[in-house]
Scaffold this motif. Structure first.
Motif, PDB file in Angstrom:
ATOM      1  N   VAL A   1       0.840  -1.115   0.097  1.00 22.00           N
ATOM      2  CA  VAL A   1      -0.142   0.027   0.056  1.00 22.00           C
ATOM      3  C   VAL A   1       0.839   1.430  -0.075  1.00 22.00           C
ATOM      4  O   VAL A   1       0.665   2.293  -0.775  1.00 22.00           O
ATOM      5  CB  VAL A   1      -0.993  -0.181   1.248  1.00 22.00           C
ATOM      6  CG1 VAL A   1      -1.522   1.260   1.296  1.00 22.00           C
ATOM      7  CG2 VAL A   1      -2.005  -1.168   1.016  1.00 22.00           C
ATOM      8  N   ASP A   2       1.885   1.105   0.939  1.00 19.14           N
ATOM      9  CA  ASP A   2       2.830   2.407   1.008  1.00 19.14           C
ATOM     10  C   ASP A   2       3.486   2.614  -0.303  1.00 19.14           C
ATOM     11  O   ASP A   2       3.609   3.750  -0.835  1.00 19.14           O
ATOM     12  CB  ASP A   2       4.080   2.298   2.079  1.00 19.14           C
ATOM     13  CG  ASP A   2       3.225   2.134   3.425  1.00 19.14           C
ATOM     14  OD1 ASP A   2       2.219   2.956   3.536  1.00 19.14           O
ATOM     15  OD2 ASP A   2       3.865   1.856   4.402  1.00 19.14           O
ATOM     16  N   ASP A   3       3.765   1.685  -1.168  1.00 24.28           N
ATOM     17  CA  ASP A   3       4.567   1.637  -2.382  1.00 24.28           C
ATOM     18  C   ASP A   3       3.562   1.828  -3.597  1.00 24.28           C
ATOM     19  O   ASP A   3       4.200   2.329  -4.687  1.00 24.28           O
ATOM     20  CB  ASP A   3       5.464   0.293  -2.864  1.00 24.28           C
ATOM     21  CG  ASP A   3       6.342   0.146  -1.517  1.00 24.28           C
ATOM     22  OD1 ASP A   3       6.899   0.891  -0.952  1.00 24.28           O
ATOM     23  OD2 ASP A   3       6.839  -1.148  -1.725  1.00 24.28           O
ATOM     24  N   GLY A   4       2.371   2.055  -3.276  1.00 27.64           N
ATOM     25  CA  GLY A   4       1.524   2.196  -4.231  1.00 27.64           C
ATOM     26  C   GLY A   4       0.909   0.922  -5.167  1.00 27.64           C
ATOM     27  O   GLY A   4       0.457   1.163  -6.058  1.00 27.64           O
ATOM     28  N   THR A   5       1.668  -0.208  -4.921  1.00 33.01           N
ATOM     29  CA  THR A   5       1.082  -1.115  -5.929  1.00 33.01           C
ATOM     30  C   THR A   5      -0.013  -2.028  -5.437  1.00 33.01           C
ATOM     31  O   THR A   5      -0.599  -3.097  -5.935  1.00 33.01           O
ATOM     32  CB  THR A   5       2.533  -2.103  -5.912  1.00 33.01           C
ATOM     33  OG1 THR A   5       2.650  -2.867  -4.457  1.00 33.01           O
ATOM     34  CG2 THR A   5       3.631  -1.467  -6.599  1.00 33.01           C
ATOM     35  N   PHE A   6      -0.837  -1.530  -4.191  1.00 33.21           N
ATOM     36  CA  PHE A   6      -1.901  -2.284  -3.827  1.00 33.21           C
ATOM     37  C   PHE A   6      -2.759  -1.142  -3.431  1.00 33.21           C
ATOM     38  O   PHE A   6      -2.472  -0.221  -2.221  1.00 33.21           O
ATOM     39  CB  PHE A   6      -1.796  -3.266  -2.509  1.00 33.21           C
ATOM     40  CG  PHE A   6      -2.800  -4.223  -2.355  1.00 33.21           C
ATOM     41  CD1 PHE A   6      -2.743  -5.297  -3.320  1.00 33.21           C
ATOM     42  CD2 PHE A   6      -3.644  -3.852  -1.579  1.00 33.21           C
ATOM     43  CE1 PHE A   6      -3.851  -6.152  -3.081  1.00 33.21           C
ATOM     44  CE2 PHE A   6      -4.769  -4.801  -1.268  1.00 33.21           C
ATOM     45  CZ  PHE A   6      -4.874  -6.023  -2.056  1.00 33.21           C
ATOM     46  N   ARG A   7      -4.213  -0.993  -3.754  1.00 31.04           N
ATOM     47  CA  ARG A   7      -4.943  -0.173  -3.160  1.00 31.04           C
ATOM     48  C   ARG A   7      -5.457  -0.114  -1.696  1.00 31.04           C
ATOM     49  O   ARG A   7      -5.733  -1.335  -1.144  1.00 31.04           O
ATOM     50  CB  ARG A   7      -6.363  -0.151  -3.847  1.00 31.04           C
ATOM     51  CG  ARG A   7      -6.307  -0.017  -5.489  1.00 31.04           C
ATOM     52  CD  ARG A   7      -7.655  -0.345  -6.122  1.00 31.04           C
ATOM     53  NE  ARG A   7      -8.470   0.504  -5.423  1.00 31.04           N
ATOM     54  CZ  ARG A   7      -8.906   2.066  -6.185  1.00 31.04           C
ATOM     55  NH1 ARG A   7      -8.394   2.312  -7.314  1.00 31.04           N
ATOM     56  NH2 ARG A   7      -9.818   2.646  -5.661  1.00 31.04           N
ATOM     57  N   GLU A   8      -5.362   0.840  -1.226  1.00 28.90           N
ATOM     58  CA  GLU A   8      -5.519   1.235   0.253  1.00 28.90           C
ATOM     59  C   GLU A   8      -6.914   0.640   0.536  1.00 28.90           C
ATOM     60  O   GLU A   8      -7.206   0.057   1.777  1.00 28.90           O
ATOM     61  CB  GLU A   8      -5.124   2.579   0.906  1.00 28.90           C
ATOM     62  CG  GLU A   8      -5.364   2.672   2.274  1.00 28.90           C
ATOM     63  CD  GLU A   8      -4.961   4.022   2.857  1.00 28.90           C
ATOM     64  OE1 GLU A   8      -5.032   4.101   3.800  1.00 28.90           O
ATOM     65  OE2 GLU A   8      -4.580   5.067   2.016  1.00 28.90           O
ATOM     66  N   ASP A   9      -7.778   1.114  -0.224  1.00 31.78           N
ATOM     67  CA  ASP A   9      -9.421   0.896   0.119  1.00 31.78           C
ATOM     68  C   ASP A   9      -9.406  -0.753   0.090  1.00 31.78           C
ATOM     69  O   ASP A   9     -10.194  -1.238   0.909  1.00 31.78           O
ATOM     70  CB  ASP A   9     -10.224   1.514  -0.875  1.00 31.78           C
ATOM     71  CG  ASP A   9      -9.843   1.366  -2.291  1.00 31.78           C
ATOM     72  OD1 ASP A   9      -8.604   0.663  -2.762  1.00 31.78           O
ATOM     73  OD2 ASP A   9     -10.519   2.254  -3.015  1.00 31.78           O
ATOM     74  N   LEU A  10      -8.844  -1.238  -1.072  1.00 30.37           N
ATOM     75  CA  LEU A  10      -9.088  -2.797  -1.030  1.00 30.37           C
ATOM     76  C   LEU A  10      -8.200  -3.399   0.107  1.00 30.37           C
ATOM     77  O   LEU A  10      -8.766  -4.620   0.789  1.00 30.37           O
ATOM     78  CB  LEU A  10      -8.653  -3.326  -2.478  1.00 30.37           C
ATOM     79  CG  LEU A  10      -8.610  -4.817  -2.695  1.00 30.37           C
ATOM     80  CD1 LEU A  10     -10.046  -5.314  -2.742  1.00 30.37           C
ATOM     81  CD2 LEU A  10      -7.901  -5.107  -4.059  1.00 30.37           C
ATOM     82  N   TYR A  11      -7.293  -2.819   0.523  1.00 32.54           N
ATOM     83  CA  TYR A  11      -6.587  -3.532   1.808  1.00 32.54           C
ATOM     84  C   TYR A  11      -7.496  -3.455   2.861  1.00 32.54           C
ATOM     85  O   TYR A  11      -7.572  -4.615   3.660  1.00 32.54           O
ATOM     86  CB  TYR A  11      -5.292  -2.739   1.992  1.00 32.54           C
ATOM     87  CG  TYR A  11      -4.528  -3.016   3.252  1.00 32.54           C
ATOM     88  CD1 TYR A  11      -4.193  -4.267   3.583  1.00 32.54           C
ATOM     89  CD2 TYR A  11      -4.938  -2.129   4.401  1.00 32.54           C
ATOM     90  CE1 TYR A  11      -3.384  -4.808   4.727  1.00 32.54           C
ATOM     91  CE2 TYR A  11      -4.233  -2.584   5.654  1.00 32.54           C
ATOM     92  CZ  TYR A  11      -3.627  -3.855   5.837  1.00 32.54           C
ATOM     93  OH  TYR A  11      -3.088  -3.874   6.894  1.00 32.54           O
ATOM     94  N   HIS A  12      -8.203  -2.304   3.055  1.00 29.13           N
ATOM     95  CA  HIS A  12      -8.839  -2.469   4.351  1.00 29.13           C
ATOM     96  C   HIS A  12     -10.070  -3.238   4.064  1.00 29.13           C
ATOM     97  O   HIS A  12     -10.738  -3.527   5.037  1.00 29.13           O
ATOM     98  CB  HIS A  12      -9.489  -0.760   4.511  1.00 29.13           C
ATOM     99  CG  HIS A  12      -8.336   0.112   5.099  1.00 29.13           C
ATOM    100  ND1 HIS A  12      -7.302  -0.277   6.031  1.00 29.13           N
ATOM    101  CD2 HIS A  12      -7.738   1.099   4.523  1.00 29.13           C
ATOM    102  CE1 HIS A  12      -6.588   0.747   6.444  1.00 29.13           C
ATOM    103  NE2 HIS A  12      -6.671   1.620   5.449  1.00 29.13           N
ATOM    104  N   ARG A  13     -10.639  -3.255   3.001  1.00 25.66           N
ATOM    105  CA  ARG A  13     -11.776  -4.119   2.616  1.00 25.66           C
ATOM    106  C   ARG A  13     -11.642  -5.608   3.031  1.00 25.66           C
ATOM    107  O   ARG A  13     -12.425  -6.330   3.433  1.00 25.66           O
ATOM    108  CB  ARG A  13     -12.306  -3.895   1.076  1.00 25.66           C
ATOM    109  CG  ARG A  13     -13.617  -4.695   0.875  1.00 25.66           C
ATOM    110  CD  ARG A  13     -14.816  -4.058   1.607  1.00 25.66           C
ATOM    111  NE  ARG A  13     -16.011  -4.788   1.288  1.00 25.66           N
ATOM    112  CZ  ARG A  13     -16.370  -6.174   1.755  1.00 25.66           C
ATOM    113  NH1 ARG A  13     -15.651  -6.525   2.768  1.00 25.66           N
ATOM    114  NH2 ARG A  13     -17.694  -6.607   1.289  1.00 25.66           N
ATOM    115  N   ILE A  14     -10.452  -6.009   2.619  1.00 23.97           N
ATOM    116  CA  ILE A  14     -10.214  -7.612   2.743  1.00 23.97           C
ATOM    117  C   ILE A  14      -9.552  -7.760   4.131  1.00 23.97           C
ATOM    118  O   ILE A  14      -9.249  -8.961   4.500  1.00 23.97           O
ATOM    119  CB  ILE A  14      -9.346  -7.862   1.885  1.00 23.97           C
ATOM    120  CG1 ILE A  14      -7.842  -7.431   1.689  1.00 23.97           C
ATOM    121  CG2 ILE A  14     -10.018  -7.913   0.368  1.00 23.97           C
ATOM    122  CD1 ILE A  14      -7.011  -8.188   0.676  1.00 23.97           C
TER     123      ILE A  14
END
Length: 447
Positions: free
Chosen positions: A297-310
């Motif tokens: 998420v910090d590197d911008g390769t994974f969406r923060e909103d998706l991270y919090h969703r899963i």
């Protein structure tokens, strides 16, 4: 008549045996010809994706990889192939110049290897053994379940308890842990213990497909949606209706598809590529990753909103190092599963001791692969560390320690001494140091 022609004559008239030959070398044609002389038909591939396409619909049990001095040229390809075809037994051909990465790759992925100058009779014999074992394994493992979570270590007990809790809900789950720890198996346990047990269990490795195929594989497509779409295809989400969809290596999902997946998690609807009407899909999704999603998420390769969703219900699957006291129990269970019906095999005391002291960088998957190797290589009823391929691996580990001699701590030295039954000379040789240096390290104050 030369030797090769003699072999070709001998092989003529027999049913060819098939294997996968993975190589980026220009010598692949010559190797394929050599193996053909022994009756082997080689499916050649230069990459993991090419191999997966060629193996589709095939029933091969053996794969050969031609390793260059630098293992990173094929390591990711082999990992990709194993994620799709975990039953394949791998044998390596090398030029004998092995760097550290290649040594690890050999110990973790292969049951045997041969270096140049190659003795083709020996190579053929090894392939024959592997092919025979590969034919036995499906018969032996059919209906066999190592689905019980083995062990009484506190972290195993905690894992069992957590799986029971999560199986009782229908919420999304995120499995984290190192490669080879058994995240896929935990996903299957969650499915089998849940109210969806009678529904399908559909698995997809998000890092195993080219970007151009992932959207179609996941969401499906209509006939004529793009060139080559000659029929309607139900994607993995649709196939998992009323069951469970397991998305492994979720961190490898491209950003543009992360948006689509987030939308599905919110409204539980998909639209096939080329389709016009959305489809309502009822399925549970289990995610897994060995990567650090927070860093992604910090590197911008994974969406923060998706991270919090899963990342609502998160289950960490421990590494084998965390419960090494259970290695013998697990090893014996795997041995019972993988041994041919006409052989009675057991572990020698030295094999048990070596397995307990090994670090298991490949975790449970490596343990299973080493026992599969030992079943093939053992010449007696007692399996030795050499049969497991662990003697070389531990010796290489000692050499790695010595290459960082300043950081070598007392605990590592004591382990080497214990491994060699307090023979100080043998321990020093294993560490590639002098006895005087060994004694000096023993006097080193802990930092």
């Amino acid at each position: 008549m030369n030797k090769v022609v003699q072999k070709e004559t001998r092989a003529a008239g027999t049913m060819p045996r098939h294997l996968l030959l993975l190589s980026k070398s220009q010598e692949v044609t010559d190797v394929s010809r050599r193996l053909a002389a022994y009756g082997w038909h080689c499916l050649t591939a230069a990459s993991g994706h090419e191999a997966i396409l060629k193996l589709s619909g095939q029933q091969l049990g053996v794969a050969v990889a031609m390793l260059c001095p630098r293992a990173d040229t094929l390591s990711s390809d082999i990992a990709l192939i194993q994620s799709h075809f975990p039953h394949l037994l791998w044998i390596a051909l090398t030029d004998g110049k092995l760097d550290k990465a290649c040594q690890w790759l050999l110990s973790a992925r292969f049951i045997d290897y041969h270096h140049s100058p190659l003795d083709w009779d020996s190579v053929n014999k090894a392939l024959g053994h592997a092919d025979g074992m590969a034919k036995l394994l499906p018969v032996k493992t059919a209906g066999v379940k190592i689905t019980d979570i083995l062990g009484t270590h506190p972290c195993i007990i905690r894992l069992k308890q957590d799986i029971q809790k999560l199986a009782s809900t229908d919420e999304t789950v995120l499995l984290s842990g190192e490669t080879g720890t058994g995240k896929g198996l935990c996903a299957k346990w969650l499915h089998r213990m849940s109210a969806r047990a009678d529904g399908p269990f559909i698995a997809l490795n998000c890092g195993a497909l080219p970007n151009g195929l992932i959207q179609s594989t996941l969401f499906g497509h209509e006939k004529g949606a793009f060139t080559g779409a000659d029929r309607q295809y139900q994607g993995h989400i649709e196939q998992a209706k009323d069951g469970v969809l397991f998305l492994d290596e979720i961190a490898d999902l491209p950003l543009e598809l992360q948006v689509n997946l987030l939308h599905f998690l919110d409204d539980r609807q998909i639209t096939r590529i080329g389709g016009k009407s959305p489809l309502k899909i009822n399925c549970r999704i289990i995610f897994a990753t060995h990567q650090n999603l927070e860093k992604a998420v910090d590197d911008g390769t994974f969406r923060e909103d998706l991270y919090h969703r899963i990342n609502v219900l998160r289950l960490h699957v421990p590494s084998l190092r965390e419960y090494c006291t259970e290695v013998r129990l697990m090893a014996e269970a795997f041995l019972a599963q993988l041994s041919p019906p006409n052989r009675s095999l057991s572990f020698s005391d030295s094999a048990i001791a070596t397995m307990r002291h090994y670090d298991w960088p490949g975790n449970v998957r490596e343990l299973q692969n080493r026992i599969r190797r030992a079943v093939i290589m053992a010449e007696t009823s007692l399996i030795t560390p050499d049969d497991l391929g662990l003697s070389v691996a531990i010796h290489a580990k000692h050499r790695d320690l010595v290459s960082q001699r300043d950081e070598l701590d007392v605990e590592a030295v004591l382990k080497a001494i214990s491994d060699h039954k307090h023979n100080m000379s043998a321990a020093a040789r294993a560490l590639n140091i002098s006895r005087s240096t060994l004694y000096r390290l023993l006097k080193k104050e802990p930092g």
